[in-house]
Design a protein around this motif. Sequence first.
Motif, PDB file in Angstrom:
ATOM      1  N   ARG A 135       0.826  -1.207   0.000  1.00  0.00           N
ATOM      2  CA  ARG A 135       0.000   0.000   0.000  1.00  0.00           C
ATOM      3  C   ARG A 135       0.863   1.261   0.000  1.00  0.00           C
ATOM      4  O   ARG A 135       0.334   2.372   0.038  1.00  0.00           O
ATOM      5  CB  ARG A 135      -0.908   0.032   1.226  1.00  0.00           C
ATOM      6  CG  ARG A 135      -1.959  -1.067   1.256  1.00  0.00           C
ATOM      7  CD  ARG A 135      -3.098  -0.785   0.267  1.00  0.00           C
ATOM      8  NE  ARG A 135      -2.789  -1.241  -1.104  1.00  0.00           N
ATOM      9  CZ  ARG A 135      -3.585  -1.032  -2.150  1.00  0.00           C
ATOM     10  NH1 ARG A 135      -4.716  -0.360  -2.019  1.00  0.00           N
ATOM     11  NH2 ARG A 135      -3.258  -1.481  -3.330  1.00  0.00           N
ATOM     12  N   THR A 136       2.183   1.061  -0.050  1.00  0.00           N
ATOM     13  CA  THR A 136       3.103   2.193  -0.059  1.00  0.00           C
ATOM     14  C   THR A 136       3.707   2.330  -1.440  1.00  0.00           C
ATOM     15  O   THR A 136       4.239   1.357  -1.984  1.00  0.00           O
ATOM     16  CB  THR A 136       4.229   1.999   0.974  1.00  0.00           C
ATOM     17  OG1 THR A 136       3.653   1.831   2.272  1.00  0.00           O
ATOM     18  CG2 THR A 136       5.170   3.187   0.983  1.00  0.00           C
ATOM     19  N   ASN A 155      -7.511  18.625   0.659  1.00  0.00           N
ATOM     20  CA  ASN A 155      -6.358  17.729   0.710  1.00  0.00           C
ATOM     21  C   ASN A 155      -6.155  17.120   2.095  1.00  0.00           C
ATOM     22  O   ASN A 155      -5.673  15.991   2.215  1.00  0.00           O
ATOM     23  CB  ASN A 155      -5.102  18.468   0.266  1.00  0.00           C
ATOM     24  CG  ASN A 155      -5.076  18.679  -1.233  1.00  0.00           C
ATOM     25  OD1 ASN A 155      -5.812  18.049  -1.976  1.00  0.00           O
ATOM     26  ND2 ASN A 155      -4.210  19.574  -1.694  1.00  0.00           N
ATOM     27  N   GLY A 183      -5.901  13.057   2.520  1.00  0.00           N
ATOM     28  CA  GLY A 183      -4.673  12.453   3.012  1.00  0.00           C
ATOM     29  C   GLY A 183      -3.398  13.014   2.430  1.00  0.00           C
ATOM     30  O   GLY A 183      -2.311  12.474   2.679  1.00  0.00           O
ATOM     31  N   LEU A 184      -3.474  14.112   1.665  1.00  0.00           N
ATOM     32  CA  LEU A 184      -2.269  14.727   1.124  1.00  0.00           C
ATOM     33  C   LEU A 184      -1.564  15.503   2.228  1.00  0.00           C
ATOM     34  O   LEU A 184      -2.207  16.174   3.035  1.00  0.00           O
ATOM     35  CB  LEU A 184      -2.602  15.650  -0.047  1.00  0.00           C
ATOM     36  CG  LEU A 184      -2.835  14.972  -1.410  1.00  0.00           C
ATOM     37  CD1 LEU A 184      -4.094  14.118  -1.408  1.00  0.00           C
ATOM     38  CD2 LEU A 184      -2.883  16.000  -2.530  1.00  0.00           C
ATOM     39  N   THR A 185      -0.244  15.417   2.247  1.00  0.00           N
ATOM     40  CA  THR A 185       0.515  16.040   3.326  1.00  0.00           C
ATOM     41  C   THR A 185       1.573  17.030   2.837  1.00  0.00           C
ATOM     42  O   THR A 185       2.130  17.772   3.652  1.00  0.00           O
ATOM     43  CB  THR A 185       1.236  14.966   4.165  1.00  0.00           C
ATOM     44  OG1 THR A 185       2.132  14.217   3.317  1.00  0.00           O
ATOM     45  CG2 THR A 185       0.233  14.010   4.805  1.00  0.00           C
ATOM     46  N   SER A 215       4.810  11.502  -4.237  1.00  0.00           N
ATOM     47  CA  SER A 215       4.092  10.627  -3.308  1.00  0.00           C
ATOM     48  C   SER A 215       2.739  11.222  -2.943  1.00  0.00           C
ATOM     49  O   SER A 215       1.752  10.478  -2.759  1.00  0.00           O
ATOM     50  CB  SER A 215       4.925  10.372  -2.047  1.00  0.00           C
ATOM     51  OG  SER A 215       5.262  11.583  -1.404  1.00  0.00           O
ATOM     52  N   ASP A 216       2.634  12.540  -2.852  1.00  0.00           N
ATOM     53  CA  ASP A 216       1.338  13.158  -2.570  1.00  0.00           C
ATOM     54  C   ASP A 216       0.383  12.970  -3.749  1.00  0.00           C
ATOM     55  O   ASP A 216      -0.834  12.802  -3.545  1.00  0.00           O
ATOM     56  CB  ASP A 216       1.504  14.650  -2.270  1.00  0.00           C
ATOM     57  CG  ASP A 216       0.962  15.029  -0.898  1.00  0.00           C
ATOM     58  OD1 ASP A 216       0.793  14.136  -0.042  1.00  0.00           O
ATOM     59  OD2 ASP A 216       0.709  16.226  -0.669  1.00  0.00           O
ATOM     60  N   ARG A 219      -1.218   9.747  -3.401  1.00  0.00           N
ATOM     61  CA  ARG A 219      -2.307   9.817  -2.409  1.00  0.00           C
ATOM     62  C   ARG A 219      -3.582  10.364  -3.057  1.00  0.00           C
ATOM     63  O   ARG A 219      -4.689   9.878  -2.788  1.00  0.00           O
ATOM     64  CB  ARG A 219      -1.887  10.695  -1.227  1.00  0.00           C
ATOM     65  CG  ARG A 219      -0.740  10.127  -0.404  1.00  0.00           C
ATOM     66  CD  ARG A 219      -0.396  11.011   0.795  1.00  0.00           C
ATOM     67  NE  ARG A 219       0.730  10.474   1.534  1.00  0.00           N
ATOM     68  CZ  ARG A 219       1.990  10.919   1.425  1.00  0.00           C
ATOM     69  NH1 ARG A 219       2.255  11.933   0.630  1.00  0.00           N
ATOM     70  NH2 ARG A 219       2.955  10.356   2.116  1.00  0.00           N
ATOM     71  N   ARG A 249      -5.028   7.710  -5.349  1.00  0.00           N
ATOM     72  CA  ARG A 249      -5.715   6.663  -4.571  1.00  0.00           C
ATOM     73  C   ARG A 249      -7.103   7.118  -4.171  1.00  0.00           C
ATOM     74  O   ARG A 249      -8.050   6.317  -4.153  1.00  0.00           O
ATOM     75  CB  ARG A 249      -4.904   6.313  -3.315  1.00  0.00           C
ATOM     76  CG  ARG A 249      -3.717   5.414  -3.571  1.00  0.00           C
ATOM     77  CD  ARG A 249      -3.145   4.873  -2.281  1.00  0.00           C
ATOM     78  NE  ARG A 249      -4.090   3.972  -1.609  1.00  0.00           N
ATOM     79  CZ  ARG A 249      -3.851   3.368  -0.443  1.00  0.00           C
ATOM     80  NH1 ARG A 249      -2.708   3.587   0.190  1.00  0.00           N
ATOM     81  NH2 ARG A 249      -4.751   2.566   0.086  1.00  0.00           N
TER      82      ARG A 249
END
Length: 271
Positions: free
Chosen positions: A60-61, A133, A137-139, A157-158, A161, A164
């Motif tokens: 999941r990563t 966001n 789950g965007l960070t 990576s964002d 997210r 997904r």
Amino acid sequence: MSFHRSRTARTKAGALLASAAALLSAGLLHPAPATAATTPSGHAQAHATAAVLDLDGTGRTPVVHGEDRAYDTASIVKVDILAALLLQAQDAGRQLTARERERAEPMIRRSDNAAANALWRQIGGASGLAAANKRLGLTSTKGGPGAKWGLTRTTASDQIRLLRAVFDTGGTVRRGAGGLDAHSRAYLRTLMGQVVAEQRWGVSAAGATGSRQALKNGWLQRNTTGLWDVNSVGEITVRGHRHLVAVLTNGSASMGDGVALVERTARAAVA
């Protein structure tokens, strides 16, 4: 080179020129200055980062290739803008209005900038994007200043997210909390699967021939350097598995160089 390949190359080059001309006429593309930042060898300082997640695998990563640094989004932020609009509609207990759809659909399918301007204002600009966001789950994404949505900053990576939130199964959704519901996800996926032919370059280059693909690309020439930000995000099918792929780049000497870098990076990351 065969006649077929040379004709394909000319067609693709023509599409890129048309895209660049559209940005120039919209005032979002600036002519390159006489000089641009170069390495000692005379080549532009281009950088690329890719992130890949196998949706049908066990992990999941996402796997990140390169430094997961922040890049300008250019027009890939339009997916995020529409996600924010859909969340606001969900919270109000309604579907998008006809006027909202008239803007959302060309914004994704044709990368229409006037539509993005209007919807950026409607969601509340950077603050509205940030609120959405946080729920998705965007960070590491920060909205662009003022009306400059294309200068939103994000990481590969964002972007996975965000993808997904669109292409994976949804979690708990309730008014004022949670992510995109099934109807919103389906709407966004459909539009990303209907991008006009001349904008289907990018992460699609790493997908299986003839497989269904859904994507959104972005390109922007920086007026301070004349160099290009070129990005591509979406879902592709590889060896029977659905993959979410985000490729972010900057520093290319031309849009064509940026597209080539995105596609080369996507193929290597998926392989």
